[in-house]
Design a protein around this motif. Structure first.
Motif, mmCIF file in Angstrom:
data_model
loop_
_atom_site.group_PDB
_atom_site.id
_atom_site.type_symbol
_atom_site.label_atom_id
_atom_site.label_comp_id
_atom_site.label_asym_id
_atom_site.label_seq_id
_atom_site.Cartn_x
_atom_site.Cartn_y
_atom_site.Cartn_z
ATOM 1 N N TYR A 11 34.725 45.174 39.847
ATOM 2 C CA TYR A 11 33.614 44.485 40.578
ATOM 3 C C TYR A 11 33.582 44.939 42.063
ATOM 4 C CZ TYR A 11 30.620 40.791 42.502
ATOM 5 O OH TYR A 11 29.805 40.023 43.081
ATOM 6 N N SER A 13 30.753 44.432 45.573
ATOM 7 C CA SER A 13 29.589 43.953 45.971
ATOM 8 C C SER A 13 29.583 43.621 47.503
ATOM 9 C CB SER A 13 29.421 42.417 45.162
ATOM 10 O OG SER A 13 28.097 42.006 45.618
ATOM 11 N N LYS A 15 27.241 41.275 48.373
ATOM 12 C CA LYS A 15 26.383 40.113 48.508
ATOM 13 C C LYS A 15 27.430 38.958 47.847
ATOM 14 C CE LYS A 15 22.196 42.324 48.205
ATOM 15 N NZ LYS A 15 22.334 43.426 49.102
ATOM 16 N N ASP A 16 27.138 37.630 48.476
ATOM 17 C CA ASP A 16 27.844 36.614 48.177
ATOM 18 C C ASP A 16 27.068 36.126 46.689
ATOM 19 O OD1 ASP A 16 25.658 35.073 48.785
ATOM 20 O OD2 ASP A 16 26.496 34.277 50.432
ATOM 21 N N LYS A 17 27.665 35.033 46.216
ATOM 22 C CA LYS A 17 27.138 34.324 44.988
ATOM 23 C C LYS A 17 25.665 33.963 45.294
ATOM 24 C CE LYS A 17 29.283 29.885 45.800
ATOM 25 N NZ LYS A 17 30.327 29.107 45.267
ATOM 26 N N HIS A 18 25.189 33.672 46.266
ATOM 27 C CA HIS A 18 23.732 33.287 46.516
ATOM 28 C C HIS A 18 22.745 34.637 46.947
ATOM 29 C CE1 HIS A 18 25.105 29.346 46.260
ATOM 30 N NE2 HIS A 18 26.016 29.642 47.417
ATOM 31 N N LYS A 19 23.601 35.839 46.490
ATOM 32 C CA LYS A 19 22.738 37.340 46.942
ATOM 33 C C LYS A 19 22.521 37.380 48.122
ATOM 34 C CE LYS A 19 22.589 37.759 42.486
ATOM 35 N NZ LYS A 19 23.505 38.549 41.842
ATOM 36 N N LYS A 32 33.080 43.124 48.896
ATOM 37 C CA LYS A 32 34.251 42.401 48.132
ATOM 38 C C LYS A 32 34.521 43.490 46.850
ATOM 39 C CE LYS A 32 36.023 38.290 46.452
ATOM 40 N NZ LYS A 32 35.562 36.647 46.136
ATOM 41 N N TRP A 44 42.312 38.557 38.121
ATOM 42 C CA TRP A 44 41.491 39.437 38.846
ATOM 43 C C TRP A 44 42.174 39.654 40.094
ATOM 44 C CZ3 TRP A 44 37.150 42.154 38.176
ATOM 45 C CH2 TRP A 44 36.352 41.989 37.285
ATOM 46 N N SER A 46 41.608 40.887 44.285
ATOM 47 C CA SER A 46 40.463 41.266 45.323
ATOM 48 C C SER A 46 41.165 41.811 46.619
ATOM 49 C CB SER A 46 39.550 39.897 45.465
ATOM 50 O OG SER A 46 40.299 38.915 46.008
#
Length: 106
Positions: A11, A13, A15-19, A32, A44, A46
């Motif tokens: 994974y 990204s 962006k955070d969980k709120h995009k 991340k 997982w 990270s």
């Protein structure tokens, strides 16, 4: 401690969980990265990447890599070890073998 693993999931990204973009306190973007491996089951691990040329951003499922892991409470982190990290680990193993009288450091 380093481990040779095969990556089973990746994974990546910025962006955070709120995009929203991931930004440092200074406003600089970062990524991340999360991985699952054949040796650690469903866990997982990270890491964060702040450089565009960071090799960790190129990880793909199926890659076989050496990783260094660090568990800090509930956080399971990994990094791609540097040559210095690998050398330090070898020295620790050699010193431990010397103290125990084990001449074969396997």
């Amino acid at each position: 401690m380093t481990h040779k693993v095969k990556i089973t999931k990746v994974y990546i990204s910025d962006k955070d969980k709120h995009k929203k973009p991931l930004l440092t306190r200074d406003g600089k973007p970062y990524f991340k990265i999360g991985i699952k491996t054949d040796k650690f089951g469903e866990d997982w691990y990270s890491c964060l990447s702040f450089r565009d040329d960071d090799k960790v951003r190129n990880l793909q499922e199926g890659d076989e890599v050496i990783i260094a892991i660090e568990i800090n409470g509930q956080y399971k982190n990994f990094k791609l070890p540097t040559r210095l990290d690998l050398l330090e680990e070898r020295v620790v193993i050699l010193e431990a073998n010397q103290r125990t009288g084990n001449a074969n450091p396997s």
